[in-house]
Each structure stands twice: as C-alpha cells, then as structure tokens.
Design an enzyme around this catalytic site. Sequence first.
Site, PDB file in Angstrom:
ATOM      1  N   GLU A  10       0.720  43.385   7.957  1.00 53.42           N
ATOM      2  CA  GLU A  10       1.783  44.806   7.953  1.00 53.42           C
ATOM      3  C   GLU A  10       1.401  45.399   8.993  1.00 53.42           C
ATOM      4  O   GLU A  10       1.948  46.119   9.870  1.00 53.42           O
ATOM      5  CB  GLU A  10       1.830  45.317   6.678  1.00 53.42           C
ATOM      6  CG  GLU A  10       2.696  44.394   5.729  1.00 53.42           C
ATOM      7  CD  GLU A  10       1.867  43.338   4.982  1.00 53.42           C
ATOM      8  OE1 GLU A  10       2.291  42.843   4.041  1.00 53.42           O
ATOM      9  OE2 GLU A  10       0.605  43.422   5.166  1.00 53.42           O
ATOM     10  N   PRO A 215     -10.580  31.976   9.174  1.00 51.00           N
ATOM     11  CA  PRO A 215     -10.064  32.252   7.789  1.00 51.00           C
ATOM     12  C   PRO A 215      -9.338  33.643   7.866  1.00 51.00           C
ATOM     13  O   PRO A 215      -9.466  34.640   8.741  1.00 51.00           O
ATOM     14  CB  PRO A 215     -11.322  32.467   7.132  1.00 51.00           C
ATOM     15  CG  PRO A 215     -12.416  31.694   8.105  1.00 51.00           C
ATOM     16  CD  PRO A 215     -12.127  32.055   9.345  1.00 51.00           C
ATOM     17  N   GLY A 257      -8.942  41.412  13.774  1.00 51.01           N
ATOM     18  CA  GLY A 257      -8.199  42.005  14.992  1.00 51.01           C
ATOM     19  C   GLY A 257      -8.328  41.402  16.271  1.00 51.01           C
ATOM     20  O   GLY A 257      -8.166  41.972  17.482  1.00 51.01           O
ATOM     21  N   GLU A 258      -8.739  39.960  16.322  1.00 55.23           N
ATOM     22  CA  GLU A 258      -8.710  39.370  17.619  1.00 55.23           C
ATOM     23  C   GLU A 258      -8.038  37.959  17.730  1.00 55.23           C
ATOM     24  O   GLU A 258      -8.178  37.089  18.638  1.00 55.23           O
ATOM     25  CB  GLU A 258     -10.457  38.929  18.056  1.00 55.23           C
ATOM     26  CG  GLU A 258     -11.360  40.306  17.832  1.00 55.23           C
ATOM     27  CD  GLU A 258     -12.595  39.626  18.153  1.00 55.23           C
ATOM     28  OE1 GLU A 258     -13.328  40.550  18.753  1.00 55.23           O
ATOM     29  OE2 GLU A 258     -13.022  38.763  17.899  1.00 55.23           O
ATOM     30  N   ASN A 282       2.216  34.382  10.508  1.00 52.20           N
ATOM     31  CA  ASN A 282       3.027  34.610  11.407  1.00 52.20           C
ATOM     32  C   ASN A 282       2.720  33.743  12.738  1.00 52.20           C
ATOM     33  O   ASN A 282       1.645  33.544  12.875  1.00 52.20           O
ATOM     34  CB  ASN A 282       2.987  36.129  11.967  1.00 52.20           C
ATOM     35  CG  ASN A 282       3.806  36.450  13.074  1.00 52.20           C
ATOM     36  OD1 ASN A 282       4.772  35.784  13.536  1.00 52.20           O
ATOM     37  ND2 ASN A 282       3.186  37.277  13.806  1.00 52.20           N
ATOM     38  N   LEU A 283       3.787  33.093  13.106  1.00 47.12           N
ATOM     39  CA  LEU A 283       3.435  32.244  14.262  1.00 47.12           C
ATOM     40  C   LEU A 283       3.941  32.672  15.541  1.00 47.12           C
ATOM     41  O   LEU A 283       3.854  32.139  16.772  1.00 47.12           O
ATOM     42  CB  LEU A 283       4.072  30.608  14.182  1.00 47.12           C
ATOM     43  CG  LEU A 283       5.496  30.463  13.741  1.00 47.12           C
ATOM     44  CD1 LEU A 283       6.410  30.545  14.964  1.00 47.12           C
ATOM     45  CD2 LEU A 283       5.940  29.461  13.312  1.00 47.12           C
ATOM     46  N   ILE A 284       4.527  33.771  15.652  1.00 45.01           N
ATOM     47  CA  ILE A 284       5.043  34.543  16.796  1.00 45.01           C
ATOM     48  C   ILE A 284       4.098  34.800  17.930  1.00 45.01           C
ATOM     49  O   ILE A 284       4.363  34.558  18.911  1.00 45.01           O
ATOM     50  CB  ILE A 284       5.687  35.814  16.644  1.00 45.01           C
ATOM     51  CG1 ILE A 284       7.126  35.592  15.310  1.00 45.01           C
ATOM     52  CG2 ILE A 284       6.403  36.552  17.718  1.00 45.01           C
ATOM     53  CD1 ILE A 284       7.648  36.713  14.908  1.00 45.01           C
ATOM     54  N   GLU A 285       2.916  35.181  17.369  1.00 47.01           N
ATOM     55  CA  GLU A 285       1.782  35.499  18.300  1.00 47.01           C
ATOM     56  C   GLU A 285       1.577  34.295  19.333  1.00 47.01           C
ATOM     57  O   GLU A 285       1.213  34.401  20.522  1.00 47.01           O
ATOM     58  CB  GLU A 285       0.546  36.069  17.687  1.00 47.01           C
ATOM     59  CG  GLU A 285       0.720  37.558  17.146  1.00 47.01           C
ATOM     60  CD  GLU A 285      -0.392  38.015  16.200  1.00 47.01           C
ATOM     61  OE1 GLU A 285      -1.365  37.046  15.973  1.00 47.01           O
ATOM     62  OE2 GLU A 285      -0.509  39.105  15.849  1.00 47.01           O
TER      63      GLU A 285
END
Length: 368
Positions: A10, A215, A257-258, A282-285
């Site tokens: 989120e 992970p 955050g990487e 999420n696979l959008i990145e």
Amino acid sequence: IWVHAVSVGETRAAEPLVRALLAQWPEHAVLLTHMTPTGRATSKALFGDEARVLRVYLPYDLGWLARRFLHHFRPSLGVIMETELWPNLLAACRRLQVPTMLANARLSERSARRYARVPALTSLTLGALDAIGAQTAGDAVRLRALGARRVTVTGNIKFDVAPTPAAEARGATFRARIGARPVLLAASTREGEEALLLAAFAQHAPPDCLLALVPRHPQRFDEVAGAVKAAGLGLQRRSDEAEVAASTRVWLGDSMGEMFSYYLAADVALIGGSWLPFGGQNLIEACAVGTPAIVGPHTFNFAKVAEDAVAAGAALRAPDLDAGVRSALALIVDPARRQAVADAGRAFAAADRGATDRTIELLTKLAP
C-alpha cells in the site's frame, strides 16, 4: 492531509498519490500512517527526509484512540489506501467532519464474501466514507453490493508508479556488480515458495545463471539464506555491497524499497506470492520497466491486472514453480521473444496510467 497505507504494498502504491498531494496542496504536510514496521521503512526509503512527509503508526481501532489520533493531528482530508476498513476510525472521521476517501480500492470476491457475513457493520462502515475510488468496475460492483455509495472507477494507482533516477542508477549498479550473466529474479517470495524455487532452479538452471531472490518480508531474510545454503547453492547478500562472484548461484536481496532496481537488473522475473495460495504480488512494476514477468496460478489479489497482462502478452502464466523456472529460462535464451514480452509489458503499463489524477480530482471536491 492524512494517508493511511497499512504495509509495504500500500505504501509503494501511495507514492505517486503522496507526491501529487504535495504538489496540489503546497501549504499542507502529508501524514503517512502504517500498521507494520516494513510499511514505515518503505515510506522512509521512498520519501527520505522530505520535510512535508510525516510518518506514525495508526492506533488500533478503538473509538477513544481514533478520536485522540484525529484530535491530535487534525487532518483536513483522510485517504485510506486499498482495503483498510476500520469501523471505529471511520465513525470518528464522520463525527469530527474529516472528509475521508478510500483510494485505489480493491475488493476480491473472497474478501467480499467475508464482509458479507456482517452486512450491517459493513454497510455502516462503507457508508461513512465520503468517496471511494475503485481500481476496476468489478471492484466497484462488489463494493456497491455491500452498501457503498459514491463509488467512482478511478483505475489502479500502481500503474502511475515509476522508478526514480536513484532507483535507475541503483539498478545499473546492481547489473554492473553481476556482470554479463543471465539473471532470473524471484520477486517478493513468500514462505514455502523458496524451497520449491530453489529445487527447480538447481535442477534446470545452467551454472552461469544467477537467481536474484528477494523475499517479501525482511524478517525472513536469514531464514531464506539458510534455505539457500541447505540447498547447496553458493550465496551472496545484496547488503554486502560486493561484486557478485562467478561461483555465486543465489544473490539474496536483503533490502527494502529497491524492487524497481532489482527489476531493472534482471532479465526475467517470477512474481512471488502467486505460486502458493497467497494471492500474488504486484506485477505492474516489472511490466513498466520491460522485465518479462511470469506469474503462478494464485493471483486473486491482483486478478484483473494479472489476467489483462497475460492477455496482452505482457506476462506469462505457469502452473507451478518448476514450470515457471523452465519458462523463465526459455525466455532468457530467446532474446527476440523476451523483447516482445518486454515491449508488450511497457505498452500495457503505459495504457492504464492516470488513476492518480482522477483520485486527486475526487479529493479536490472533498477538500474543505
């Protein structure tokens, strides 16, 4: 302006919205609240020492705590990300006249069935919201069926997330440390998946292929490192800040955050959480930076995104991790097909941008 992002996913999704809020209301600060240490660490990584972004933990959903929280910070607006519906908190917002929106709202069929077991409470809680921005038409239908009003389909804000220059530079650094070896990324893996992944990788991957294993939860970094060693595979950690040795088979992504940087350094990505019934990540990145993504059978948390990505040729689906690893390795040795999936991924991510602007438009109508 108060933004509640319960944990890592989120918080990362909230990034473009927070930046848009800072631009839209330059006289305001943004208060980010979390429920997990990893969510708080992610916001720190994303916004650093930005003076106008504050972060605290949200108190538990007790009426007196909710009222004390709101009296102390006195937010002009409240934005709750995705599916965090706390009855006492929302009742306090309504009582104290804090306009509150559920943004980037998603509600799977499984979650809708759970909420439907307490229809009166669910309807009352949803009714306390001044606006809801749903990710998809399906999410909107399920929310309305539970009693929600003022629901608008705004799209998925995660399509608006983009790598920062710092993330791009870090990705280039990662790739330089790895060298010319092919890189298979396992992104945001969950408990139970690593053992299956390591067995499939040891069986099918050629010696020069590197597995970058990240992970989902940082408290499991040491546990996963132990599993790699038990599998007899050479291990290095990202936190060592060292070049990856030729003898290393698994590079453990023990950082927060990487994720964009890991995607940028990889040739193909396996999306964690989708190989056992966790609902997927999420696979959008991955699509946004042109890293071909392979998902497993369990994507119910991101059902429409996953289905649309596969239909667009922007991602592949495999029935289990053994097949997933074999599909990834097949892509690695087929540059033309890998490029086609990468191009489809970028186009897929670009086509659905704009949810942040639509959310800001709704919030502007709520602003006192």
